[in-house]
Design a protein around this motif. Structure first.
Motif, PDB file in Angstrom:
ATOM      1  N   LEU A   7       0.808  -1.223   0.000  1.00 33.24           N
ATOM      2  CA  LEU A   7       0.000   0.000   0.000  1.00 33.24           C
ATOM      3  C   LEU A   7       0.842   1.274   0.000  1.00 33.24           C
ATOM      4  O   LEU A   7       0.510   2.226  -0.730  1.00 33.24           O
ATOM      5  CB  LEU A   7      -0.944  -0.044   1.220  1.00 33.24           C
ATOM      6  N   LEU A  14       0.839   7.187  -6.500  1.00 29.85           N
ATOM      7  CA  LEU A  14      -0.336   8.037  -6.699  1.00 29.85           C
ATOM      8  C   LEU A  14      -0.013   9.485  -6.366  1.00 29.85           C
ATOM      9  O   LEU A  14      -0.412  10.411  -7.080  1.00 29.85           O
ATOM     10  CB  LEU A  14      -1.487   7.524  -5.826  1.00 29.85           C
ATOM     11  N   GLU A  27      -4.232   7.842   2.613  1.00 33.35           N
ATOM     12  CA  GLU A  27      -5.578   7.879   3.181  1.00 33.35           C
ATOM     13  C   GLU A  27      -6.625   7.676   2.097  1.00 33.35           C
ATOM     14  O   GLU A  27      -7.643   7.007   2.312  1.00 33.35           O
ATOM     15  CB  GLU A  27      -5.790   9.215   3.882  1.00 33.35           C
ATOM     16  N   PHE A  28      -6.382   8.260   0.940  1.00 32.88           N
ATOM     17  CA  PHE A  28      -7.339   8.122  -0.174  1.00 32.88           C
ATOM     18  C   PHE A  28      -7.485   6.666  -0.577  1.00 32.88           C
ATOM     19  O   PHE A  28      -8.606   6.163  -0.762  1.00 32.88           O
ATOM     20  CB  PHE A  28      -6.878   8.959  -1.357  1.00 32.88           C
ATOM     21  N   VAL A  29      -6.353   6.006  -0.739  1.00 35.17           N
ATOM     22  CA  VAL A  29      -6.385   4.610  -1.194  1.00 35.17           C
ATOM     23  C   VAL A  29      -7.127   3.745  -0.155  1.00 35.17           C
ATOM     24  O   VAL A  29      -7.954   2.900  -0.503  1.00 35.17           O
ATOM     25  CB  VAL A  29      -4.955   4.079  -1.411  1.00 35.17           C
ATOM     26  N   ASN A  31      -9.391   4.670   2.042  1.00 38.44           N
ATOM     27  CA  ASN A  31     -10.821   4.968   2.051  1.00 38.44           C
ATOM     28  C   ASN A  31     -11.506   4.436   0.804  1.00 38.44           C
ATOM     29  O   ASN A  31     -12.657   3.996   0.864  1.00 38.44           O
ATOM     30  CB  ASN A  31     -11.029   6.483   2.158  1.00 38.44           C
ATOM     31  N   TYR A  32     -10.799   4.471  -0.294  1.00 38.63           N
ATOM     32  CA  TYR A  32     -11.395   3.971  -1.544  1.00 38.63           C
ATOM     33  C   TYR A  32     -11.801   2.509  -1.388  1.00 38.63           C
ATOM     34  O   TYR A  32     -12.946   2.125  -1.692  1.00 38.63           O
ATOM     35  CB  TYR A  32     -10.374   4.140  -2.668  1.00 38.63           C
ATOM     36  N   PHE A  33     -10.886   1.719  -0.912  1.00 39.23           N
ATOM     37  CA  PHE A  33     -11.187   0.294  -0.778  1.00 39.23           C
ATOM     38  C   PHE A  33     -12.112   0.021   0.407  1.00 39.23           C
ATOM     39  O   PHE A  33     -12.843  -0.975   0.412  1.00 39.23           O
ATOM     40  CB  PHE A  33      -9.896  -0.505  -0.664  1.00 39.23           C
ATOM     41  N   GLU A  34     -12.095   0.884   1.407  1.00 33.61           N
ATOM     42  CA  GLU A  34     -13.069   0.730   2.500  1.00 33.61           C
ATOM     43  C   GLU A  34     -14.487   0.966   2.007  1.00 33.61           C
ATOM     44  O   GLU A  34     -15.422   0.278   2.415  1.00 33.61           O
ATOM     45  CB  GLU A  34     -12.730   1.705   3.633  1.00 33.61           C
TER      46      GLU A  34
ATOM     47  N   LEU B  10     -16.500   8.902  -0.979  1.00 37.86           N
ATOM     48  CA  LEU B  10     -15.099   9.274  -0.738  1.00 37.86           C
ATOM     49  C   LEU B  10     -14.979  10.761  -0.441  1.00 37.86           C
ATOM     50  O   LEU B  10     -14.236  11.183   0.452  1.00 37.86           O
ATOM     51  CB  LEU B  10     -14.259   8.937  -1.973  1.00 37.86           C
ATOM     52  N   ARG B  13     -15.991  11.493   3.046  1.00 38.39           N
ATOM     53  CA  ARG B  13     -15.024  11.012   4.054  1.00 38.39           C
ATOM     54  C   ARG B  13     -13.799  11.919   4.125  1.00 38.39           C
ATOM     55  O   ARG B  13     -13.268  12.213   5.193  1.00 38.39           O
ATOM     56  CB  ARG B  13     -14.567   9.595   3.701  1.00 38.39           C
ATOM     57  N   LEU B  14     -13.379  12.331   2.939  1.00 35.41           N
ATOM     58  CA  LEU B  14     -12.102  13.049   2.890  1.00 35.41           C
ATOM     59  C   LEU B  14     -12.278  14.563   2.794  1.00 35.41           C
ATOM     60  O   LEU B  14     -11.294  15.294   2.680  1.00 35.41           O
ATOM     61  CB  LEU B  14     -11.294  12.561   1.676  1.00 35.41           C
ATOM     62  N   VAL B  31      -2.466   3.567 -11.793  1.00 41.27           N
ATOM     63  CA  VAL B  31      -1.304   3.031 -11.058  1.00 41.27           C
ATOM     64  C   VAL B  31      -1.445   1.515 -10.902  1.00 41.27           C
ATOM     65  O   VAL B  31      -0.484   0.754 -11.104  1.00 41.27           O
ATOM     66  CB  VAL B  31      -1.185   3.719  -9.680  1.00 41.27           C
ATOM     67  N   ALA B  43      -1.258  -5.456  -3.322  1.00 38.97           N
ATOM     68  CA  ALA B  43      -1.804  -5.941  -2.052  1.00 38.97           C
ATOM     69  C   ALA B  43      -2.395  -4.772  -1.288  1.00 38.97           C
ATOM     70  O   ALA B  43      -1.686  -3.800  -1.001  1.00 38.97           O
ATOM     71  CB  ALA B  43      -0.708  -6.627  -1.240  1.00 38.97           C
TER      72      ALA B  43
END
Lengths: 453, 90
Positions: A7, A14, A27-29, A31-34, B10, B13-14, B31, B43
């Motif tokens: 990650l 990114l 944090e973005f990544v 939250n995206y997957f959350e 999103l 949240r952000l 990416v 992963a």
């Protein structure tokens, strides 16, 4: 390739692309997957644009079924777009198939694709196979490049389209001694550039047997260079074709690595270690013999002390008595010489007498004082032995011990070789009663032992 | 749940705009695509792993003709334990 991108690395990339800081990207990544996980937990079908669809499934153990998006499939398989399905002639044999992809194991069902190869981006031509010959030509066209490596510069040189070897040049290469090594381009950076480089197959239009013969010739020529190799050359990867270099023969069937010089180094090391072990053994043996010789000398020197004592005893009575030593030179002399022998006998006796007198005169004028007796402790001669020898009673050893008490410790632990002074019997405090003297000596002995308890 | 919903959640949240989140989402997807095309696994802890699998070229028989099929890369997803637990509660 074949790495796992964690990650933080995704966030870093990114951040670089978007121009944001790492923390925000991370944090973005997350939250995206959350958000996607929340959708899945709610039982929804999540469609992530560009990525794919995530769906709950109770069929498999994986629980979540992922279907990649078409964009993702196309972008990932873009390097293989130029590689369209190719219809093969029905009468093509397995040998020809092998010749098609020479460096690859070909089976009817599966062909292993070499990892070092990548797809060429520049090949815009997509010929349609009409017949066998045209398809063969097209395959030849699709495999344009051969990478060679210069020995001096170790640079990979990829020839341009103009420099692609023709059939004649290829034949020359097969017959001549190769100066450089033909290597499949193993440059992993090319994967990003999507360039396909496969091994050149010059024999597509020739018989595959000729190709094999050519390869055998190449390998034989390379093997012939082995004869002049030197043992100093330990570099296996040296690619020069000098006669003294190690040989690295690349054959399609077998790869042969010859490292002759390494064997000799192991033998040398073993020989050196054997020599070192021998030297150590010789040194230890010398030390042991020196120590043992010293002890042997001590044992043998006991005889000399006894001789010394005898001489001393003899010298004492010499003062009291006159010597009457006569020497008989020869009893078996002839009667004619009898007369002659007599005067010699007399002379000898007189000579001896004169000698004895001289000896007595040379001695100091102290007839009354007895000379000291020295003896040495050995494995067979202890204090008790000396007392028995000189005093006639072993229990009188205590008097010998007392006379030498300054240099002696425990009476039973005297070092062999220690010189002991044996005092004269007249100096001992004896009463004349033998039994009383013995009892007294025993008491003294007990007192001596009591000191060391 | 479509892409818009994802972007809107999103953004909440952000504390960002949906435009920003959509642009960053596109960059994120690119990416991931780049790393998958390099045959590198991606992963995501607590979510799962995207695993690119290369399928070699092979010869297939179609309508009686031998056809040399090109190689391809397919993406497989291995969900993480946390995701499995949360999803199984349905």
């Amino acid at each position: 390739m074949n790495k796992i991108l964690p990650l933080p690395d995704i966030a870093y990339r990114l951040a670089e692309q978007c121009g944001i800081d790492n923390a925000t990207a991370l944090e973005f990544v997350r939250n995206y997957f959350e958000v996607i996980a929340e959708g899945l937990a709610a039982g929804e079908l999540v469609n992530a644009k560009g990525l794919g669809t995530f769906q709950y499934t109770a069929e498999t153990d994986k629980v979540v079924k992922f279907t990649p998006a078409e964009d993702l499939k196309q972008s990932i398989n873009a390097p293989f777009e130029a590689f369209s399905p190719l219809e093969l002639p029905n009468n093509i044999s397995e040998d020809e198939l092998i010749g098609l992809t020479a460096s690859v194991d070909v089976t009817v069902k599966n062909i292993s694709f070499n990892d070092n190869q990548s797809v060429s981006e520049s090949n815009d031509e997509e010929p349609e196979p009409e017949d066998i010959s045209s398809s063969m030509v097209e395959i030849e066209k699709q495999e344009p490049t051969i990478t060679t490596r210069d020995e001096d510069n170790n640079n990979y040189h990829t020839p341009t389209a103009d420099q692609t070897p023709t059939k004649d040049k290829v034949d020359e290469k097969l017959t001549e001694e190769p100066e450089t090594e033909e290597v499949l381009s193993a440059n992993n950076d090319d994967i990003g550039q999507h360039s396909l480089k496969t091994e050149y197959n010059p024999s597509l239009q020739d018989n595959p047997e000729q190709e094999r013969k050519g390869r055998e010739e190449m390998s034989n020529q390379e093997i012939s260079h082995e004869d002049g190799h030197s043992t100093d050359d330990l570099n296996v990867n040296k690619q020069s074709t000098d006669s003294k270099a190690t040989i690295h023969i690349i054959d399609d069937d077998n790869e042969v690595y010859i490292v002759p010089s390494a064997r000799y180094s192991y033998k040398m090391i073993n020989a050196v270690w054997i020599l070192v072990a021998l030297l150590i053994g010789i040194i230890i043996g010398g030390i042991c013999t020196y120590l043992g010789y010293d002890k042997l000398n001590q044992v043998f020197n006991n005889d000399s002390t006894e001789k010394y004592e005898i001489k001393q005893n003899i010298s004492q009575p010499a003062t009291d008595q006159q010597p009457t030593n006569t020497v008989e030179i020869s009893q078996s002399s002839s009667p004619s010489n009898k007369n002659k022998a007599k005067p010699t006998q007399v002379e000898i006796t007189r000579a001896e007498e004169s000698k004895m007198h001289e000896e007595t005169q040379a001695q100091p004028a102290e007839p009354t004082t007895p000379q000291p007796i020295y003896d040495r402790i050995t494995s067979k001669c202890f204090l008790t032995t000396m007392a028995g020898k000189y005093y006639g009673e072993k229990e009188f050893w205590v008097y010998i011990y007392k006379a030498n008490s300054k240099k002696l410790r425990h009476p039973d632990r005297i070092k062999p070789g220690t010189v002991i002074w044996v005092p004269d019997k007249s100096t001992l405090p004896l009463t004349g009663n033998h039994q009383a003297d013995v009892l007294k000596a025993k008491r003294l002995g007990q007192e001596i032992y009591a000191q060391y308890r | 749940m479509d892409n818009r919903t994802i972007n809107s959640r999103l953004a909440k949240r952000l504390n960002m705009n949906t435009k920003e989140t959509s642009s960053i989402t596109e960059q994120l997807v690119s990416v991931i695509k780049d790393s998958l095309s390099d045959l590198d696994k991606v992963a995501i802890p607590g979510f799962g792993t995207f695993d690119p699998v290369k399928e070699d070229e092979y010869i297939d028989i179609i309508d009686g003709h031998k056809v040399l099929m090109p190689p391809s890369i397919s993406v497989k997803f291995n969900p993480g334990t946390q995701l499995k637990k949360n999803t199984r509660r349905i």
